[in-house]
Design a protein around this motif. Structure first.
Motif, mmCIF file in Angstrom:
data_model
loop_
_atom_site.group_PDB
_atom_site.id
_atom_site.type_symbol
_atom_site.label_atom_id
_atom_site.label_comp_id
_atom_site.label_asym_id
_atom_site.label_seq_id
_atom_site.Cartn_x
_atom_site.Cartn_y
_atom_site.Cartn_z
ATOM 1 N N UNK A 25 14.023 -55.582 -65.197
ATOM 2 C CA UNK A 25 14.859 -55.279 -64.049
ATOM 3 C C UNK A 25 15.263 -56.579 -63.379
ATOM 4 N N UNK A 26 16.379 -56.559 -62.697
ATOM 5 C CA UNK A 26 16.852 -57.735 -61.986
ATOM 6 C C UNK A 26 16.081 -57.983 -60.705
ATOM 7 N N UNK A 27 16.305 -59.121 -60.082
ATOM 8 C CA UNK A 27 15.565 -59.490 -58.878
ATOM 9 C C UNK A 27 15.841 -58.581 -57.671
ATOM 10 N N UNK A 28 16.937 -57.860 -57.696
ATOM 11 C CA UNK A 28 17.288 -56.989 -56.566
ATOM 12 C C UNK A 28 16.775 -55.564 -56.725
ATOM 13 N N UNK A 29 15.929 -55.322 -57.706
ATOM 14 C CA UNK A 29 15.483 -53.953 -57.981
ATOM 15 C C UNK A 29 14.742 -53.324 -56.808
ATOM 16 N N UNK A 30 13.949 -54.099 -56.095
ATOM 17 C CA UNK A 30 13.213 -53.528 -54.945
ATOM 18 C C UNK A 30 14.180 -52.971 -53.906
ATOM 19 N N UNK A 31 15.227 -53.728 -53.613
ATOM 20 C CA UNK A 31 16.230 -53.275 -52.643
ATOM 21 C C UNK A 31 16.952 -52.043 -53.166
ATOM 22 N N UNK A 32 17.313 -52.059 -54.438
ATOM 23 C CA UNK A 32 18.019 -50.928 -55.036
ATOM 24 C C UNK A 32 17.165 -49.669 -55.007
ATOM 25 N N UNK A 33 15.885 -49.791 -55.309
ATOM 26 C CA UNK A 33 14.985 -48.632 -55.289
ATOM 27 C C UNK A 33 14.830 -48.113 -53.864
ATOM 28 N N UNK A 34 14.674 -49.019 -52.922
ATOM 29 C CA UNK A 34 14.539 -48.614 -51.513
ATOM 30 C C UNK A 34 15.787 -47.860 -51.050
ATOM 31 N N UNK A 35 16.971 -48.360 -51.414
ATOM 32 C CA UNK A 35 18.222 -47.695 -51.027
ATOM 33 C C UNK A 35 18.340 -46.327 -51.697
ATOM 34 N N UNK A 36 17.943 -46.239 -52.957
ATOM 35 C CA UNK A 36 17.974 -44.972 -53.673
ATOM 36 C C UNK A 36 17.010 -43.973 -53.046
ATOM 37 N N UNK A 37 15.834 -44.450 -52.634
ATOM 38 C CA UNK A 37 14.852 -43.601 -51.948
ATOM 39 C C UNK A 37 15.452 -43.023 -50.665
ATOM 40 N N UNK A 38 16.072 -43.877 -49.866
ATOM 41 C CA UNK A 38 16.657 -43.429 -48.602
ATOM 42 C C UNK A 38 17.785 -42.425 -48.858
ATOM 43 N N UNK A 47 19.262 -30.449 -47.767
ATOM 44 C CA UNK A 47 18.954 -29.202 -48.471
ATOM 45 C C UNK A 47 17.662 -28.559 -47.959
ATOM 46 N N UNK A 48 17.102 -29.152 -46.903
ATOM 47 C CA UNK A 48 15.881 -28.653 -46.269
ATOM 48 C C UNK A 48 14.722 -28.513 -47.261
ATOM 49 N N UNK A 49 14.584 -29.542 -48.102
ATOM 50 C CA UNK A 49 13.461 -29.616 -49.029
ATOM 51 C C UNK A 49 12.750 -30.946 -48.827
ATOM 52 N N UNK A 50 11.539 -31.033 -49.327
ATOM 53 C CA UNK A 50 10.767 -32.257 -49.231
ATOM 54 C C UNK A 50 10.790 -32.964 -50.585
ATOM 55 N N UNK A 51 11.117 -34.226 -50.564
ATOM 56 C CA UNK A 51 11.047 -35.062 -51.763
ATOM 57 C C UNK A 51 9.854 -35.980 -51.576
ATOM 58 N N UNK A 52 8.816 -35.744 -52.356
ATOM 59 C CA UNK A 52 7.618 -36.567 -52.231
ATOM 60 C C UNK A 52 7.821 -37.896 -52.959
ATOM 61 N N UNK A 53 7.051 -38.905 -52.603
ATOM 62 C CA UNK A 53 7.140 -40.171 -53.326
ATOM 63 C C UNK A 53 6.910 -39.989 -54.830
ATOM 64 N N UNK A 54 5.972 -39.135 -55.206
ATOM 65 C CA UNK A 54 5.699 -38.929 -56.627
ATOM 66 C C UNK A 54 6.893 -38.290 -57.338
ATOM 67 N N UNK A 55 7.534 -37.334 -56.702
ATOM 68 C CA UNK A 55 8.718 -36.723 -57.291
ATOM 69 C C UNK A 55 9.817 -37.770 -57.480
ATOM 70 N N UNK A 56 9.973 -38.626 -56.480
ATOM 71 C CA UNK A 56 10.980 -39.682 -56.578
ATOM 72 C C UNK A 56 10.671 -40.618 -57.735
ATOM 73 N N UNK A 57 9.414 -41.019 -57.849
ATOM 74 C CA UNK A 57 9.010 -41.911 -58.943
ATOM 75 C C UNK A 57 9.296 -41.266 -60.287
ATOM 76 N N UNK A 58 8.942 -39.997 -60.432
ATOM 77 C CA UNK A 58 9.184 -39.300 -61.692
ATOM 78 C C UNK A 58 10.675 -39.258 -62.024
#
Length: 68
Positions: A25-38, A47-58
């Motif tokens: 992965x490139x050096x900006x991957x942490x920022x990209x992942x954080x933005x994707x998470x948000x 959609x009134x659902x919960x996205x857990x960190x584990x679901x996001x990782x998967x």
């Protein structure tokens, strides 16, 4: 975990740095992942659902890491 990864891959660094390096992965991957998470948190909230960190990782791994 960090010492074992350093030994296995013969490289220094934190476990995060080693994983990023091994996945090429490139050096900006942490920022990209954080933005994707948000972004995905906002979608889940709309959609009134919960996205857990584990679901996001998967989801992230399935789309960006696994090879079919």
């Amino acid at each position: 975990m960090e010492p074992k990864l350093q030994q296995i891959y013969s490289c220094p660094g934190t476990w995060e740095e080693i994983v990023i390096s091994q996945l090429q992965f490139g050096p900006d991957i942490r920022t990209a992942i954080r933005e994707l998470w948000m972004k995905n948190q906002a979608i889940a909230e709309q959609h009134k659902v919960t996205l857990t960190p584990m679901q996001f990782v998967e989801m992230f791994v399935e789309k960006n890491v696994t090879k079919t």
